[in-house]
Design a protein around this motif. Structure first.
Motif, short mmCIF file in Angstrom:
data_model
loop_
_atom_site.label_atom_id
_atom_site.label_comp_id
_atom_site.label_asym_id
_atom_site.label_seq_id
_atom_site.Cartn_x
_atom_site.Cartn_y
_atom_site.Cartn_z
N THR A 72 0.83 -1.20 0.00
CA THR A 72 0.00 0.00 0.00
C THR A 72 0.87 1.26 0.00
N GLU A 73 2.02 1.21 0.67
CA GLU A 73 2.95 2.35 0.64
C GLU A 73 3.53 2.52 -0.76
N TYR A 74 3.88 1.39 -1.39
CA TYR A 74 4.37 1.43 -2.77
C TYR A 74 3.30 2.03 -3.68
N ARG A 75 2.05 1.61 -3.50
CA ARG A 75 0.96 2.08 -4.33
C ARG A 75 0.76 3.59 -4.18
N SER A 76 0.87 4.07 -2.96
CA SER A 76 0.72 5.52 -2.71
C SER A 76 1.81 6.32 -3.41
N LYS A 77 3.03 5.78 -3.36
CA LYS A 77 4.15 6.47 -4.01
C LYS A 77 4.02 6.44 -5.53
N ARG A 78 3.46 5.36 -6.05
CA ARG A 78 3.23 5.29 -7.49
C ARG A 78 2.20 6.33 -7.91
N LEU A 79 1.16 6.47 -7.11
CA LEU A 79 0.11 7.44 -7.43
C LEU A 79 0.63 8.87 -7.41
N SER A 80 1.52 9.15 -6.47
CA SER A 80 2.05 10.52 -6.34
C SER A 80 3.18 10.82 -7.32
N GLY A 81 3.68 9.77 -8.00
CA GLY A 81 4.77 9.98 -8.94
C GLY A 81 6.14 9.87 -8.31
N GLU A 82 6.19 9.49 -7.03
CA GLU A 82 7.48 9.34 -6.35
C GLU A 82 8.23 8.12 -6.88
N ILE A 83 7.48 7.10 -7.27
CA ILE A 83 8.05 5.91 -7.90
C ILE A 83 7.49 5.81 -9.31
N TYR A 84 8.35 5.69 -10.30
CA TYR A 84 7.88 5.60 -11.68
C TYR A 84 8.81 4.72 -12.49
N ARG A 85 8.29 4.22 -13.61
CA ARG A 85 9.06 3.29 -14.43
C ARG A 85 9.83 3.99 -15.53
N THR A 86 9.32 5.10 -16.03
CA THR A 86 10.03 5.85 -17.07
C THR A 86 9.91 7.34 -16.77
N GLU A 87 10.86 8.11 -17.26
CA GLU A 87 10.83 9.56 -17.09
C GLU A 87 9.61 10.16 -17.77
#
Length: 333
Positions: free
Chosen positions: A105-120
């Motif tokens: 769920t922490e990973y998911r939150s960071k993905r939603l906020s753009g803190e974790i992303y797969r490409t620039e």
């Protein structure tokens, strides 16, 4: 002896339990070390699992195990495998037994906020994408449990997916179909018009029609193989379309998806985001139901394994429109 004094002056407790697990801990005083020894022996006697050897596999180890034993057999297995590795890397690849619902769920939150992303280029993702990622992780652990490779509970089984609005399904009107066909005739891609007609006539996905081989087109019908739903399906077509297909050995068509995009643009057809690749399939299904088609027949034509997918088109059935006329409140006044 389980307790011994170290050169640093501290006391070390070290012991291998019956199941093979090693416990090692340092204390300031000998009394603390001996007390801890008594505690461990008591725990091991009353709780046998304490002595079991710890599972030191990391999340990526489980992903590799899943991929080699099962993931490779899936039509989208490589994409799922890549996604799982990305998730593991994003949460620093924990020991699998330490991986919790909170981690995801922490990973998911960071993905939603753009803190974790797969490409620039794409730093934020949709809730729909994150629901799919959750499905991948759940499915992996469920499969490992079935295989006997994971004896604990699925760590993400209780996480809920995001509730998202039902996506609008665009389909072409008869007038738009005419405009698209006229636009396709102007294209330099010689196979474009035929592929569009095949999709409209059989409800095929673009990739299914574009990749047709000679062996799949015969007896005035088209057979789709290695489909997303893992079911081969054969759809009859009319003679005019069958005669239009240039049957040659091997692949029948040259890929022309970009030409399709250009044809849509020339025809000035506006579509919702991410609807381009499926608009012809949606158009077939929508018109099939509007013209009185049977929902169960449509399921077989589209190759849906779950009738819920096909039911998205049920509201196009003529009786739904008739009911709106018969059952609206004005008729009861």
């Amino acid at each position: 002896m389980s307790v011994r004094k170290q050169s640093s002056g501290k006391w070390l407790f070290e012991k291998y339990l019956e199941g093979g697990r090693r416990i090692r801990k340092t204390f300031v005083t000998k009394g603390e070390a001996l007390a801890y020894e008594s505690y461990i022996e008591e725990q091991a006697a009353t709780k046998p699992w304490i002595a079991e050897k710890q599972d030191r596999r990391r999340l990526t180890d489980l992903i590799e195990l899943w991929h080699n034993a099962h993931g490779k057999t899936l039509s989208d297995g490589e994409n799922v495998y890549t996604t799982l590795l990305f998730i593991a890397d994003s949460i620093k690849n924990p020991i699998a037994t330490n991986f919790t619902a909170k981690d995801f769920t922490e990973y998911r939150s960071k993905r939603l906020s753009g803190e974790i992303y797969r490409t620039e280029r794409v730093k934020t993702v949709s809730q729909r994408t994150l629901n799919l990622e959750l499905t991948h992780v759940k499915s992996m652990f469920n499969e490992l449990i079935r295989m006997g490779e994971w004896t604990l509970k699925n760590p993400v089984e209780r996480i809920r997916q995001f509730r998202i609005d039902e996506q609008e399904m665009a389909y072409l009107t008869p007038d738009q179909i005419k405009k698209l066909l006229a636009s396709a005739k102007k294209s330099k891609a010689k196979d474009l018009l035929t592929i569009i007609k095949i999709c409209l006539a059989t409800g095929a996905r673009w990739s299914e029609a574009e990749s047709l081989q000679d062996k799949q087109v015969k007896n005035q019908s088209i057979t789709y193989l290695k489909t997303k739903g893992k079911r081969n399906r054969t759809i009859p077509i009319d003679k005019a379309l069958f005669d239009e297909i240039d049957i040659k050995k091997g692949s029948l068509f040259t890929p022309c998806y970009s030409a399709f995009r250009s044809a849509i643009k020339r025809a000035q057809i506006e579509l919702p985001k991410r609807q381009l690749s499926h608009v012809l399939r949606h158009t077939f299904a929508s018109h099939f139901m509007m013209n009185g088609g049977n929902i169960l027949v449509l399921q077989k034509i589209l190759g849906h394994t779950d009738i819920k997918m096909t039911m998205r088109y049920a509201h196009f059935a003529p009786e739904h429109f008739e009911d709106a006329i018969k059952l609206n409140p004005f008729n009861n006044i």
